[in-house]
Design a protein around this motif. Structure first.
Motif, mmCIF file in Angstrom:
data_model
loop_
_atom_site.group_PDB
_atom_site.id
_atom_site.type_symbol
_atom_site.label_atom_id
_atom_site.label_comp_id
_atom_site.label_asym_id
_atom_site.label_seq_id
_atom_site.Cartn_x
_atom_site.Cartn_y
_atom_site.Cartn_z
ATOM 1 N N ALA A 1 -11.874 -19.719 -9.205
ATOM 2 C CA ALA A 1 -11.263 -18.632 -8.456
ATOM 3 C C ALA A 1 -9.868 -18.367 -9.005
ATOM 4 C CB ALA A 1 -11.187 -18.973 -6.976
ATOM 5 N N ARG A 2 -9.414 -17.127 -8.882
ATOM 6 C CA ARG A 2 -8.120 -16.748 -9.433
ATOM 7 C C ARG A 2 -7.127 -16.467 -8.308
ATOM 8 N NH1 ARG A 2 -11.589 -12.837 -11.758
ATOM 9 N NH2 ARG A 2 -12.365 -13.334 -13.853
ATOM 10 N N PHE A 3 -6.016 -17.194 -8.312
ATOM 11 C CA PHE A 3 -4.876 -16.787 -7.501
ATOM 12 C C PHE A 3 -4.262 -15.541 -8.138
ATOM 13 C CE2 PHE A 3 -4.913 -21.259 -6.161
ATOM 14 C CZ PHE A 3 -4.600 -21.148 -4.815
ATOM 15 N N VAL A 4 -3.821 -14.609 -7.307
ATOM 16 C CA VAL A 4 -3.130 -13.418 -7.798
ATOM 17 C C VAL A 4 -1.768 -13.355 -7.109
ATOM 18 C CG1 VAL A 4 -3.161 -10.908 -7.986
ATOM 19 C CG2 VAL A 4 -5.297 -12.202 -8.185
ATOM 20 N N PRO A 5 -0.679 -13.437 -7.856
ATOM 21 C CA PRO A 5 0.642 -13.378 -7.215
ATOM 22 C C PRO A 5 0.906 -11.994 -6.645
ATOM 23 C CG PRO A 5 0.853 -13.345 -9.607
ATOM 24 C CD PRO A 5 -0.594 -13.601 -9.313
ATOM 25 N N VAL A 6 1.352 -11.936 -5.406
ATOM 26 C CA VAL A 6 1.664 -10.668 -4.742
ATOM 27 C C VAL A 6 2.981 -10.816 -3.994
ATOM 28 C CG1 VAL A 6 -0.738 -9.936 -4.502
ATOM 29 C CG2 VAL A 6 0.297 -11.336 -2.715
ATOM 30 N N VAL A 7 3.645 -9.705 -3.750
ATOM 31 C CA VAL A 7 4.890 -9.702 -2.987
ATOM 32 C C VAL A 7 4.818 -8.601 -1.938
ATOM 33 C CG1 VAL A 7 6.285 -10.647 -4.864
ATOM 34 C CG2 VAL A 7 6.019 -8.170 -4.649
ATOM 35 N N HIS A 8 5.522 -8.813 -0.841
ATOM 36 C CA HIS A 8 5.529 -7.806 0.215
ATOM 37 C C HIS A 8 6.258 -6.555 -0.245
ATOM 38 C CE1 HIS A 8 5.810 -5.854 4.067
ATOM 39 N NE2 HIS A 8 7.122 -5.773 3.936
ATOM 40 N N ARG A 9 5.762 -5.404 0.146
ATOM 41 C CA ARG A 9 6.461 -4.144 -0.028
ATOM 42 C C ARG A 9 6.212 -3.290 1.205
ATOM 43 N NH1 ARG A 9 2.026 -4.074 -3.512
ATOM 44 N NH2 ARG A 9 0.591 -2.291 -3.332
ATOM 45 N N GLU A 10 7.086 -2.344 1.429
ATOM 46 C CA GLU A 10 6.986 -1.528 2.629
ATOM 47 C C GLU A 10 5.776 -0.603 2.567
ATOM 48 O OE1 GLU A 10 10.719 0.515 2.997
ATOM 49 O OE2 GLU A 10 11.635 -1.142 4.103
ATOM 50 N N ALA A 11 5.412 -0.084 3.727
ATOM 51 C CA ALA A 11 4.376 0.940 3.777
ATOM 52 C C ALA A 11 4.857 2.177 3.039
ATOM 53 C CB ALA A 11 4.050 1.284 5.231
ATOM 54 N N ALA A 12 3.922 3.028 2.675
ATOM 55 C CA ALA A 12 4.297 4.243 1.936
ATOM 56 C C ALA A 12 5.195 5.146 2.768
ATOM 57 C CB ALA A 12 3.036 4.997 1.514
ATOM 58 N N GLU A 13 5.089 5.054 4.093
ATOM 59 C CA GLU A 13 5.896 5.887 4.969
ATOM 60 C C GLU A 13 6.442 5.024 6.106
ATOM 61 O OE1 GLU A 13 4.975 10.234 6.238
ATOM 62 O OE2 GLU A 13 4.151 8.967 7.832
ATOM 63 N N GLU A 14 7.734 4.761 6.075
ATOM 64 C CA GLU A 14 8.381 3.981 7.115
ATOM 65 C C GLU A 14 8.984 4.906 8.172
ATOM 66 O OE1 GLU A 14 8.617 0.623 7.626
ATOM 67 O OE2 GLU A 14 7.261 0.266 5.945
ATOM 68 N N THR A 15 9.273 4.348 9.337
ATOM 69 C CA THR A 15 9.875 5.131 10.412
ATOM 70 C C THR A 15 11.325 5.481 10.083
ATOM 71 O OG1 THR A 15 10.468 3.086 11.554
ATOM 72 C CG2 THR A 15 8.395 4.139 12.180
ATOM 73 N N ASP A 16 11.800 6.559 10.719
ATOM 74 C CA ASP A 16 13.193 6.981 10.564
ATOM 75 C C ASP A 16 13.619 7.679 11.855
ATOM 76 O OD1 ASP A 16 11.980 9.484 10.476
ATOM 77 O OD2 ASP A 16 12.220 9.723 8.307
ATOM 78 N N ALA A 17 14.771 8.317 11.835
ATOM 79 C CA ALA A 17 15.285 8.945 13.049
ATOM 80 C C ALA A 17 14.383 10.075 13.529
ATOM 81 C CB ALA A 17 16.702 9.468 12.803
ATOM 82 N N GLU A 18 13.765 10.795 12.606
ATOM 83 C CA GLU A 18 12.916 11.918 12.995
ATOM 84 C C GLU A 18 11.532 11.472 13.449
ATOM 85 O OE1 GLU A 18 11.467 16.288 11.244
ATOM 86 O OE2 GLU A 18 12.493 14.851 9.932
ATOM 87 N N TYR A 19 11.016 10.423 12.806
ATOM 88 C CA TYR A 19 9.692 9.886 13.145
ATOM 89 C C TYR A 19 9.864 8.389 13.405
ATOM 90 C CZ TYR A 19 8.174 14.304 11.072
ATOM 91 O OH TYR A 19 7.994 15.638 10.778
ATOM 92 N N PRO A 20 10.250 8.016 14.622
ATOM 93 C CA PRO A 20 10.707 6.645 14.883
ATOM 94 C C PRO A 20 9.631 5.650 15.305
ATOM 95 C CG PRO A 20 11.152 8.023 16.786
ATOM 96 C CD PRO A 20 10.524 8.916 15.758
ATOM 97 N N VAL A 21 8.377 6.088 15.439
ATOM 98 C CA VAL A 21 7.320 5.229 15.963
ATOM 99 C C VAL A 21 6.209 5.090 14.926
ATOM 100 C CG1 VAL A 21 5.636 4.940 17.839
ATOM 101 C CG2 VAL A 21 7.860 5.980 18.315
ATOM 102 N N VAL A 22 5.571 3.923 14.903
ATOM 103 C CA VAL A 22 4.449 3.683 13.996
ATOM 104 C C VAL A 22 3.144 4.052 14.696
ATOM 105 C CG1 VAL A 22 3.177 1.972 12.653
ATOM 106 C CG2 VAL A 22 5.660 1.818 12.830
ATOM 107 N N LEU A 23 2.304 4.825 14.022
ATOM 108 C CA LEU A 23 0.952 5.112 14.510
ATOM 109 C C LEU A 23 -0.044 4.251 13.757
ATOM 110 C CD1 LEU A 23 -1.270 6.839 15.998
ATOM 111 C CD2 LEU A 23 -1.229 8.312 13.968
ATOM 112 N N THR A 24 -0.950 3.624 14.483
ATOM 113 C CA THR A 24 -2.103 2.967 13.880
ATOM 114 C C THR A 24 -3.356 3.494 14.564
ATOM 115 O OG1 THR A 24 -2.991 0.834 13.136
ATOM 116 C CG2 THR A 24 -2.179 0.938 15.406
ATOM 117 N N THR A 25 -4.466 3.476 13.875
ATOM 118 C CA THR A 25 -5.698 4.065 14.389
ATOM 119 C C THR A 25 -6.826 3.045 14.389
ATOM 120 O OG1 THR A 25 -6.447 4.826 12.211
ATOM 121 C CG2 THR A 25 -5.038 6.329 13.472
ATOM 122 N N GLY A 26 -7.901 3.353 15.113
ATOM 123 C CA GLY A 26 -9.041 2.453 15.157
ATOM 124 C C GLY A 26 -10.166 3.038 15.977
#
Length: 731
Positions: free
Chosen positions: A595-620
């Motif tokens: 099996a292969r370990f793959v090194p990964v690092v955290h990065r932000e979502a493509a669209e983070e919250t800001d003053a105009e859009y301050p809440v995160v939407l998730t769906t399901g």
């Protein structure tokens, strides 16, 4: 009328539910009624001997015959009349002729790649196989993909990177209750696959532990010994933080890492950059909870990590799943009995649907389209020069985004992207800009309403065919009743179009004949079905692939058996291969068996919250509806349980906005606006709102979602986008 009490009972027909990837076993029995409505002709009867669900069914499975009703389904072809602009009844001959002319005309004027094909994860293996063959041979187009790209493509890519093979679960579900600890990430089994919840209940009854990772305290999370509620989009950091603690506490399985893996040093270094306090700031999960999770998981002698759409439907979904796989490998909980990593596939044939050629980059048998040997093998089976096969095309969202521009005509089967695709209003507009659209479906979906031609096709109870469930178990659905007179199968649609487009042979309508060709095309490939037959499936409770034909049977060159993708032998000449319920116990499916370990690092979502859009939407999803709701929204019992969309928000957020329970709320993102009533609950994070995605119209959740794509899997970021909420008057 029901039969008299002393009348003989109708024979039971063993089949499978048409909805999720559990593919629960069920029996169908004729009611003995004089009704002409198919929905009233058959009833669902429990099938307790089938090992996956052991007789249990959710409401969707129990009410599945309701969609067979002529009152809710398509019963004849429709074409859009220029004089009225409306879809009106037509003959099959006219519908097929108009479609063939539309596809032919587009090819002649704009080239083969101006014709697109879009499939579905609910199509049987036979249909998925035939659709991919039709696109590449009859149309000569590279522009084919399917909605399964939106399901578990990130997990599939991570599987391939780490293990060399993608199968949702490398072990049967029966192993889950017998392991020591299950770490369930981004899955709400209680609502998405209710019959599977019993495996987690039995796990705890057996003394095992359950950890659930979900930003909401779902019905599944309420069953957990430990619930971690990270901010949506931070699952990657959470997995890295847990691995950091495993290393820091000296809880890695050094012998397993040394003997059965590669790449550990780099993966360990990337994890050590994610110390617990940093992970707490990113995820919102406290350090004591992180430590408790590590103690619980590492303290068990065996363990599993199971992921679903939560970590996968992100613009970094492949790396996120890879981080959870790294945790499994580092603790030695992979490639051993009662341990491993698995993905809970969503759609009914999401596994088989991507194995046999309707995905942009694949050929049957899960072969790579850009592999010369694979092209040669499949070309031989199809009787064509492999050099004539087109190369890989666009992924699902990229294909939909190209409609009306590079792609001028589209044949779509078994999907409803007007509701299910991200940035759905844009996709709806793209569909409207096509020169020609033909849709094959069982109901007049929101997407079918836009078509120039609509083909009414058979449903699960009206046709025979195979599906492959989340375990990799190939199953046989059996025909129980005849379809309405003017309804035909998808195979008949492809057969008719192929004939009109100059390919009178090669597209049979008999599903068993198609499956026999699929067996030959898959032989020797990673998803080898060559040792599976209809006769065998009629006698067994499914067969796990890889299942190569024994030596002396049909192999990669049409004459000899192959080797299973996990490296196991194909079996003796005189005995059928038993199938492979458990993968990787001796070696992984990589060239060196490690099996292969793959090194990964955290990065932000493509669209983070800001003053105009301050809440995160998730769906399901919710338990009473399924996917785009095209079928379940036509069932009265299910609509009574889940009549429409809603916005779930925390009491603190509701108080800050002045929103009351049931009050309409507009949820606004950079892509659009959806309105639904508020559902106020402390079962969700205060910085997050949730919407189910089953509905069209003003409450369509996917109007809001972000089509940012994972660079490897091309999965859109359904699970994370920035929004603002606008309370509306109660009236």
């Amino acid at each position: 009328m029901p039969p008299a009490p002393d009348a003989p009972r109708s024979p039971l027909i063993a089949t499978h539910c048409p909805y999720c990837s559990l593919q629960c076993g069920m029996n169908l029995r004729a009611r003995g009624t004089q009704s002409t409505d198919p929905a009233e002709v058959v009833e669902v009867v429990e099938r307790p001997d089938f090992p996956v669900n052991r007789g249990a069914l959710c409401g969707k499975g129990r009410t599945a015959p309701a969609v067979l009703s002529s009152r809710v389904r398509l019963t004849g072809p429709l074409v859009r009349r220029p004089a009225t602009g409306r879809l009106e009844p037509a003959t099959w001959e006219e519908a097929l002729r108009l479609t063939a002319e539309g596809l032919r005309r587009t090819r002649a004027v704009h080239g083969a790649d101006a014709v697109g094909v879009f499939g579905g994860g609910g199509l049987t293996n036979e249909k998925a196989y035939a659709l991919g063959k039709f696109a590449r041979i009859v149309l000569g187009t590279s522009q084919i993909d399917y909605n399964g790209r939106f399901c578990m493509s990130s997990a599939a890519a991570a599987h391939q990177r780490a293990f060399g093979l993608d199968r949702g679960l490398p072990f049967p579900l029966e192993d889950v209750p017998r392991t020591g600890c299950v770490l369930l990430v981004g899955s709400n089994l209680a609502e998405t696959m209710p019959p599977a919840l019993r495996y987690l209940t039995e796990l705890r009854e057996n003394g095992g532990k359950l950890i659930v990772v979900d930003p909401r305290r779902t019905r599944t999370a309420e069953q957990a010994d430990l619930h971690l509620a990270p901010r949506p989009g931070t699952d990657l950091a959470l997995a890295l933080g847990l691995l950091h603690l495993v290393v820091a506490q000296g809880r890695t399985d050094e012998a397993f890492v040394r003997e059965r893996t590669t790449g550990w040093e780099e993966a360990r270094a990337s994890a050590m950059a994610h110390w617990p306090e940093l992970v707490e700031r990113i995820t919102g999960v406290g350090v004591p909870q992180l430590r408790a999770a590590v103690d619980m998981f590492c303290g068990a002698p065996t363990g599993m990590v199971l992921t679903a759409r939560g970590p996968e439907q992100q613009s970094k979904g492949t790396d996120t799943v890879g981080a959870w796989i790294n945790l499994v490998l580092a603790t030695g909980k992979a490639g051993r009995p009662l341990s491993g990593y698995g993905c809970l596939t969503g759609q009914g044939n999401g596994q088989g649907g991507r194995e046999h050629g309707q995905k942009a980059d694949q050929l049957p048998g899960y072969r790579r389209l850009d592999d010369p040997a694979a092209r040669t093998h499949v070309g031989r089976v199809w009787g064509v020069d492999p050099d004539t096969l087109p190369g890989p095309g666009r992924s699902a969202y990229e294909l939909l985004d190209a409609l009306g521009r590079d792609v001028k005509a589209l044949l779509l089967m078994g999907s409803n992207p007007v509701v299910s695709a991200p940035r759905a209003a844009h996709v709806e507009a793209r569909l409207g800009d096509l020169d020609f659209l033909a849709v094959a479906d069982v109901v007049l979906s929101e997407t079918a309403e836009l078509a120039d031609v609509v083909f009414p096709v058979t449903q699960w109870a009206e046709e025979t065919g195979t599906t492959t469930n989340l375990e990799g178990r190939v199953l046989l659905r059996r025909r129980a009743l005849a379809p309405p007179t003017e309804v035909r199968s998808d195979l008949e649609v492809l057969h008719g179009l192929a004939g009109l487009l100059g390919h009178g042979k090669g597209f049979p309508t008999d599903p068993e004949e198609v499956f026999e060709e699929l067996r030959r095309a898959s032989a020797g490939g990673p998803a080898d079905y060559s040792g599976i037959s209809y006769r065998r499936l009629e006698e067994e409770d499914g067969v796990f692939w890889p299942c190569p034909e024994p030596a002396g049977g049909t192999g990669t060159d049409g004459s000899a058996g192959g080797t299973a993708a996990d490296g196991s032998a194909p079996g003796a000449v005189s005995e059928a291969h038993p199938g492979t319920p458990r993968l990787f116990l001796e070696r992984f499916a990589t060239p060196d068996g490690r099996a292969r370990f793959v090194p990964v690092v955290h990065r932000e979502a493509a669209e983070e919250t800001d003053a105009e859009y301050p809440v995160v939407l998730t769906t399901g999803r919710v338990v009473a509806q399924y996917q785009s709701g095209a079928q379940t929204r036509r069932v009265a019992e299910l609509n009574a349980a889940a009549p429409g969309p809603f916005v779930e928000l925390h009491p603190r957020l509701a108080a800050r906005l002045g929103v009351a329970e049931g009050q309409p709320v507009a949820v606004v993102s950079r892509r659009g606006r959806a309105v639904a009533p508020a559902r106020v609950t402390d079962a969700i994070r205060p910085d997050t709102v949730f919407m189910p995605f089953h509905w069209a119209g003003g409450g369509r959740a996917n109007t809001l979602t972000n089509p940012a794509l994972d660079p490897t899997s091309r999965m859109p970021e359904f699970k994370v986008c920035a929004v603002r909420l606008e309370p509306l008057p109660a009236d």
